[in-house]
Design an enzyme around this catalytic site. Structure first.
Site, mmCIF file in Angstrom:
data_model
loop_
_atom_site.group_PDB
_atom_site.id
_atom_site.type_symbol
_atom_site.label_atom_id
_atom_site.label_comp_id
_atom_site.label_asym_id
_atom_site.label_seq_id
_atom_site.Cartn_x
_atom_site.Cartn_y
_atom_site.Cartn_z
ATOM 1 N N LEU A 88 42.628 34.583 41.472
ATOM 2 C CA LEU A 88 42.025 35.914 41.675
ATOM 3 C C LEU A 88 42.652 36.897 40.704
ATOM 4 O O LEU A 88 43.873 37.031 40.672
ATOM 5 C CB LEU A 88 42.308 36.417 43.101
ATOM 6 C CG LEU A 88 41.586 35.764 44.272
ATOM 7 C CD1 LEU A 88 41.967 36.495 45.560
ATOM 8 C CD2 LEU A 88 40.072 35.787 44.090
ATOM 9 N N HIS A 89 41.812 37.574 39.931
ATOM 10 C CA HIS A 89 42.367 38.644 39.089
ATOM 11 C C HIS A 89 41.386 39.768 38.803
ATOM 12 O O HIS A 89 41.722 40.712 38.083
ATOM 13 C CB HIS A 89 42.912 38.077 37.767
ATOM 14 C CG HIS A 89 41.849 37.586 36.827
ATOM 15 N ND1 HIS A 89 41.342 36.315 36.883
ATOM 16 C CD2 HIS A 89 41.189 38.182 35.804
ATOM 17 C CE1 HIS A 89 40.429 36.149 35.941
ATOM 18 N NE2 HIS A 89 40.307 37.282 35.272
ATOM 19 N N ARG A 90 40.162 39.677 39.322
ATOM 20 C CA ARG A 90 39.203 40.764 39.049
ATOM 21 C C ARG A 90 39.676 42.047 39.719
ATOM 22 O O ARG A 90 40.073 42.023 40.904
ATOM 23 C CB ARG A 90 37.821 40.438 39.619
ATOM 24 C CG ARG A 90 37.100 39.362 38.941
ATOM 25 C CD ARG A 90 36.433 39.776 37.650
ATOM 26 N NE ARG A 90 36.335 38.588 36.839
ATOM 27 C CZ ARG A 90 36.741 38.454 35.575
ATOM 28 N NH1 ARG A 90 37.217 39.474 34.921
ATOM 29 N NH2 ARG A 90 36.641 37.313 34.948
ATOM 30 N N ASP A 139 37.604 34.113 41.011
ATOM 31 C CA ASP A 139 36.749 35.183 40.497
ATOM 32 C C ASP A 139 36.754 35.153 38.972
ATOM 33 O O ASP A 139 36.314 36.091 38.321
ATOM 34 C CB ASP A 139 37.152 36.554 41.050
ATOM 35 C CG ASP A 139 38.608 36.908 40.761
ATOM 36 O OD1 ASP A 139 39.255 36.232 39.927
ATOM 37 O OD2 ASP A 139 39.105 37.886 41.367
#
Ligand code: UD1
Ligand code: UDP
Length: 367
Positions: free
Chosen positions: A208-210, A283
C-alpha cells in the site's frame, strides 16, 4: 560517417526501472548512443540501487539527486536539473517511463527545448484526477511525440483524446519483459524463510502506498483495520513503502501478530513472494500487471484502475476496505488458479523491449 543519434532515458522512481531495462537493452542492437539519467526521486538503496544491481541496468550517467518534496518542489527540482542536462547534450530523442513526477518533469523540459519525447506506457487512464499520476499521464501524453501503449484500451484512450493515430504504437508491456526474463531467478523458498513463513503456509502479500490509502489518518486507520481482518485468515506480509511506514505503524499496523511488516524488498525477493502468495492485496499499478502474468489472484484496494486490462484479461479485481476480508476469504477457499489457466493481455510476451526499440530506431531513421 555521421555520429549516432543520442537517446536520453529519464528514470526516477522504483516502477521506472523494470520498464526502462528492456528498452535500454534492446536499443543496444540499434545504431544509437544512450545516456541514462536518474532524477533521484527515489534514493534509498531498496527503492533504487537494488534494481540497478538485480536488473543489470547500467549505472546512471547522470544522477540529479533531487530527493523528496512536495509535488511542485520535486517536479521543479527535476526540471531544473534536466534542463541543464538536455541543453548540454541536445539528444535526438528523450524517452520517459510511466506516470511519476520525474516523467512529467522530463516531458515538459524536453518539449520546451523542442526535443522529441517518447512515452513508454502511454494512454493509461484512471479517469480520476485526484490521483497525481493521472495528471502526470495526461500532460505527458498530450505533449509527447511517440506514444508507446501497453494495451488496446490505452490506444483507445489516446485516440478518444484526439491524438494523431500515427504517433501511437501498441507495443505490449516492457515491465513484463523484465518479469519473464528474471522469472527463473525467483526463489520462493528463500523469500518465505526470510519472511518467517513455513514452506506450505498460505499467506497474503500486501503493498500500500497510494496517498488515497495512506496519507489521511482516518483512511490509513481503515486500511489497517481491514488488513487486521484479513490477518485473521492467514499471515499478511507487507513490504512497507517509505511513504506508508510512519503512518501505518502510527495507526496500529503492527498490533496484529499475523501482520509481518518488512522493509521494501528487492525486485527478486518481492516477486518471489508474489509468486508464492495465495492472494495479493495492493494499490500499486505495476503489481496489478505482474500478478496478472504470474496468475496470482490480485485484489486492488482502489475505487478505479488505469489498468482495466488486468481485470478483463487478468486476475485483478477492485475492492474496498469493507469488502476486502470477504474477497480474500473467497479466494483462499478457491485456491490458486491452475498455472496457465488465467488470461494474459495480448503482446505481454516478453518482446516489448525490441518492439519499442524498433519504433524508436524508425523515428530516428537509423538501423
Ligand atoms: C511515487 C510516484 C507514484 C509511484 C511510487 C512508486 C509520483 C507523484 N508518485 O510515489 O506514482 O507509484 O513513487 O513507488 O511521482 N521516500 C523515502 N525514500 C525514497 C523515496 C521516498 O524515504 O527513496 C519517502 C519520502 O518520505 C517521500 C515519500 O517517500 O516524501 C514519498 O516519495 P515520492 O517520490 O514523493 O512519492 P511516492 O509515494 O514514492
Ligand atoms: N516492488 C519491489 N519491491 C517491493 C514492492 C514493489 O521490487 O517491495 C516492485 C514491483 O514488483 C514492481 C514495482 O516495484 O516491479 C512497482 O512499483 P510501485 O508499486 O512502487 O509503483 P507503481 O507501479 O504503483 O507506480
Amino acid at each position: 560517417m555521421s555520429p549516432r543519434p543520442l537517446v536520453v532515458h529519464v528514470t526516477g522512481a522504483r516502477p521506472n526501472f523494470p520498464k526502462a531495462a528492456p528498452v535500454i537493452e534492446a536499443l543496444r542492437e540499434h545504431e544509437v548512443e544512450q545516456l541514462l539519467v536518474h532524477t533521484g526521486q527515489h534514493y534509498d538503496d531498496r527503492m533504487s540501487q537494488v534494481f540497478f544491481t538485480e536488473l543489470g541496468l547500467p549505472r546512471p550517467d547522470v544522477d540529479l539527486g533531487i530527493g523528496s518534496g512536495t509535488h511542485a518542489t520535486q517536479t521543479a527540482a527535476a526540471m531544473i536539473g534536466l534542463e541543464e542536462v538536455l541543453t548540454q547534450r541536445r539528444p535526438a530523442l528523450v524517452v520517459v517511463y510511466g506516470d511519476v513526477n520525474s516523467t512529467v518533469a522530463a516531458t515538459l523540459v524536453a518539449s520546451k527545448l523542442h526535443l522529441p519525447v517518447a512515452h513508454v506506457e502511454a494512454g493509461l487512464r484512471s479517469f480520476d484526477r485526484s490521483m497525481p499520476e493521472e495528471i502526470n499521464r495526461m500532460v505527458t501524453d498530450r505533449i509527447s511525440d511517440v506514444l508507446l501503449a501497453t494495451c488496446a484500451d490505452a490506444v483507445d484512450n489516446l485516440l478518444a483524446e484526439g491524438v494523431d493515430p500515427a504517433a501511437v504504437h501498441l507495443v505490449g508491456n516492457p515491465m513484463i519483459d523484465t518479469l519473464l526474463r528474471h522469472r527463473t531467478r525467483l526463489d520462493q523458498g528463500r523469500a518465505r524463510s526470510e519472511a518467517g513463513l513455513g514452506d506450505d503456509d498460505p499467506y497474503v502479500l500486501a503493498t500500500l502506498h497510494r496517498p488515497g490509502n495512506v496519507d489521511d489518518r482516518e483512511h490509513a486507520r481503515s486500511a489497517v483495520a481491514t488488513l487486521h481482518r484479513v490477518a485473521e485468515h492467514c499471515p499478511v506480509v507487507l513490504p512497507l513503502h517509505p511513504r506508508s511506514r510512519p503512518r501505518l505503524i502510527d495507526v496500529g499496523l503492527l498490533e496484529h501478530p499475523q501482520v509481518r511488516a518488512v522493509d521494501p524488498l528487492g525486485y527478486l525477493d518481492f516477486l518471489s513472494l508474489v509468486e508464492g502468495s495465495s492472494v495479493v492485496v495492493t494499490d500499486s499499478g505495476g503489481v496489478q500487471e505482474e500478478t496478472t502474468v504470474l496468475g496470482v489472484p490480485c485484489l486492488t484496494l482502489r475505487p478505479n484502475t488505469e489498468r482495466p486490462v488486468t481485470i478483463s484479461h487478468g486476475t485483478n479485481a477492485l475492492t474496498t476496505h469493507a469488502d476486502l476480508p470477504d474477497a480474500v476469504a473467497t479466494r483462499l477457499r478457491a485456491g490458486r488458479p491452475a498455472p496457465g489457466s488465467t488470461p494474459v493481455p495480448p503482446l505481454w510476451d516478453g518482446r516489448s523491449g525490441p518492439r519499442i526499440a524498433r519504433v524508436l530506431a524508425g523515428t530516428l531513421g537509423v538501423a
